[in-house]
Design a protein around this motif. Structure first.
Motif, mmCIF file in Angstrom:
data_model
loop_
_atom_site.group_PDB
_atom_site.id
_atom_site.type_symbol
_atom_site.label_atom_id
_atom_site.label_comp_id
_atom_site.label_asym_id
_atom_site.label_seq_id
_atom_site.Cartn_x
_atom_site.Cartn_y
_atom_site.Cartn_z
ATOM 1 N N ASN A 182 0.235 9.662 8.535
ATOM 2 C CA ASN A 182 -0.284 9.683 7.171
ATOM 3 C C ASN A 182 0.851 9.452 6.174
ATOM 4 O OD1 ASN A 182 -1.314 10.291 4.672
ATOM 5 N ND2 ASN A 182 -2.495 12.043 5.369
ATOM 6 N N PRO A 183 1.127 8.170 5.850
ATOM 7 C CA PRO A 183 2.249 7.889 4.950
ATOM 8 C C PRO A 183 1.939 8.135 3.479
ATOM 9 C CG PRO A 183 1.186 5.857 5.601
ATOM 10 C CD PRO A 183 0.484 6.957 6.351
ATOM 11 N N LYS A 184 0.660 8.433 3.166
ATOM 12 C CA LYS A 184 0.344 8.631 1.748
ATOM 13 C C LYS A 184 0.405 10.094 1.333
ATOM 14 C CE LYS A 184 -4.608 9.271 1.669
ATOM 15 N NZ LYS A 184 -4.348 10.698 1.380
ATOM 16 N N ALA A 185 0.530 11.008 2.303
ATOM 17 C CA ALA A 185 0.620 12.428 1.957
ATOM 18 C C ALA A 185 2.078 12.791 1.708
ATOM 19 C CB ALA A 185 0.059 13.286 3.088
ATOM 20 N N ILE A 270 -4.377 9.318 16.162
ATOM 21 C CA ILE A 270 -4.489 9.045 14.729
ATOM 22 C C ILE A 270 -3.210 8.374 14.265
ATOM 23 C CG2 ILE A 270 -4.645 10.128 12.455
ATOM 24 C CD1 ILE A 270 -6.696 12.036 13.787
ATOM 25 N N LYS A 271 -3.381 7.185 13.721
ATOM 26 C CA LYS A 271 -2.250 6.404 13.240
ATOM 27 C C LYS A 271 -2.630 5.805 11.896
ATOM 28 C CE LYS A 271 -0.193 4.906 17.640
ATOM 29 N NZ LYS A 271 -1.162 5.251 18.691
ATOM 30 N N SER A 272 -1.613 5.269 11.245
ATOM 31 C CA SER A 272 -1.876 4.627 9.959
ATOM 32 C C SER A 272 -1.205 3.263 9.948
ATOM 33 C CB SER A 272 -1.301 5.483 8.839
ATOM 34 O OG SER A 272 0.085 5.644 9.056
ATOM 35 N N PHE A 273 -1.682 2.420 9.076
ATOM 36 C CA PHE A 273 -0.948 1.180 8.826
ATOM 37 C C PHE A 273 -1.171 0.770 7.380
ATOM 38 C CE2 PHE A 273 -5.089 -0.177 10.395
ATOM 39 C CZ PHE A 273 -5.444 -1.233 9.551
ATOM 40 N N VAL A 274 -0.223 -0.004 6.901
ATOM 41 C CA VAL A 274 -0.248 -0.449 5.507
ATOM 42 C C VAL A 274 -0.450 -1.954 5.501
ATOM 43 C CG1 VAL A 274 1.094 -0.617 3.370
ATOM 44 C CG2 VAL A 274 1.272 1.429 4.800
ATOM 45 N N TYR A 275 -1.326 -2.409 4.626
ATOM 46 C CA TYR A 275 -1.554 -3.847 4.472
ATOM 47 C C TYR A 275 -1.094 -4.249 3.073
ATOM 48 C CZ TYR A 275 -3.958 -8.323 3.940
ATOM 49 O OH TYR A 275 -4.236 -9.641 3.719
ATOM 50 N N ARG A 276 -0.364 -5.344 2.982
ATOM 51 C CA ARG A 276 0.076 -5.845 1.674
ATOM 52 C C ARG A 276 -0.131 -7.352 1.600
ATOM 53 N NH1 ARG A 276 4.603 -3.033 -0.854
ATOM 54 N NH2 ARG A 276 4.669 -0.929 -0.036
#
Length: 365
Positions: A182-185, A270-276
């Motif tokens: 969770n990179p947004k926390a 549970i993993k996260s990824f960022v799209y840009r």
């Protein structure tokens, strides 16, 4: 949005992570706030035995410092509706609500209550989900219990407790692990529940605004992998979405890249990824694609959030959601000096990252 809406904080974390300690501190502190606390009756340690004015016949208990406390014996929406009614009738006086979930609870359904039930959505504003992680047992609990991973994935803020019981390496490993879930926390260390009230309330984690905080360490590490082509001893599984942005923007002083190479392999579900992307989205294509993704993968999508650059729209579009429930809104105009781009973060259970990334690419104008 009505200014009179009552902000709600959800406090979650596994058994023994320190929720009750934090709650006691919030309720005992002289902050002048009138807080209503809703406890799941399965709480491993009821707070009322020490600091509540005892009245076992009442479901709602008046507390010595003006706060109130009630135990859920049934449906959360009903309890919230009851509290709101009593506030309107002048029987109860409170400004905000804290919900302490049981340590075994998945916070998703609690969060969904604030979107599904119109009466609740009109009265209450979900401010943030705060998850406590025990530094000493956190890694083991994340390995053993998917619910702990879910608690981390849903968080707007993570409090790492009991950090004094572990060494720096263990602490760095745990931070690194939850950051990639969770990179947004934002991550904070708290000892014995000593979190500043400002760190707990009015975080606006569920606000639809144009701020999307993604911890720079999350991206800096990924860039570090690309730049130096080191063999990592574990697979992040979400690097390519971040490659096309300016590497320079992620570097920050004093960041020691060296310590990332000793992290153990954790195969977290549970993993996260960022799209840009710097190219604008076609609004219709994006709406169709996201609608399809939510239909198919909604249960596996815990949280997602984004600030979008849309073709033909001179303002930022912000969106966020929990499971299948997504909201979007127009935010501020793009400033002439701003570089228009889209940035999205997805947190979920075994999400098909390539499929989502390729699908989003296909929605670009």
């Amino acid at each position: 949005m009505a200014t009179s809406m009552i902000p709600v904080t959800i406090l979650t974390g596994f058994l023994g992570s320190g929720k009750t300690t934090l709650l006691k501190r919030i309720l005992n502190e002289k902050h002048g706030m009138k807080i209503a606390v809703i406890e799941n009756e399965f709480g491993e340690e009821n707070i009322d035995n020490e600091i509540l004015v005892q009245d076992s016949t009442e479901q709602i208990i008046q507390m010595s410092n003006g706060c109130i406390c009630c135990t859920i014996r049934g449906d959360l929406a009903r309890v919230l509706g009851d509290l709101a009614q009593q506030k309107r009738d002048g029987k109860l006086d409170f400004e905000r609500v804290v919900i302490e979930t049981t340590g075994l609870a998945n916070p998703g359904p609690v969060a969904q209550t604030f979107f599904m039930d119109n009466e609740i959505a009109d009265e209450f504003l979900l401010d943030a989900i705060i998850t406590l992680v025990d530094a000493k047992h956190g890694n083991h609990q994340l390995d053993e219990h998917e619910v702990v991973q879910r608690q981390v994935g849903f968080a707007d803020r993570l409090f790492i407790t009991k950090a004094d019981l572990v060494d720096e390496k263990e602490l760095a490993d745990l931070r690194h692990r939850v950051l990639h879930m969770n990179p947004k926390a934002q991550i904070r260390q708290v000892n014995f529940g000593e979190a500043d009230i400002k760190e707990v309330f009015d975080l606006r984690g569920f606000n639809l605004n144009a701020k999307l905080e993604i911890d720079p360490d999350f991206l800096a590490e990924d860039d570090h992998d690309h730049d130096h082509d080191h063999a990592h001893d574990h697979d992040h599984g979400h690097d390519h979405a971040d490659c096309d942005h300016d590497h320079g923007q992620c570097s920050h002083e004093g960041h020691d890249h060296g310590h990332h190479h000793h992290h153990a392999h954790h195969d977290d579900k549970i993993k996260s990824f960022v799209y840009r992307s710097d190219r604008p989205f076609d609004p219709n294509r994006l709406e169709d694609f996201l609608g399809g993704i939510l239909q198919i993968y909604g249960e596996r999508l815990l949280r997602y959030k984004g600030v979008l650059y849309m073709k033909g729209v001179d303002r930022k579009v912000v969106f966020q959601g929990v499971h299948q429930m997504m909201g979007s809104d127009l935010a501020a105009k793009w400033l002439p000096i701003e570089k228009k781009n889209s940035k999205m973060v997805f947190i979920g259970i075994e999400l098909p990252q390539d499929l989502i990334t390729d699908g989003l690419d296909a929605c670009l104008a």
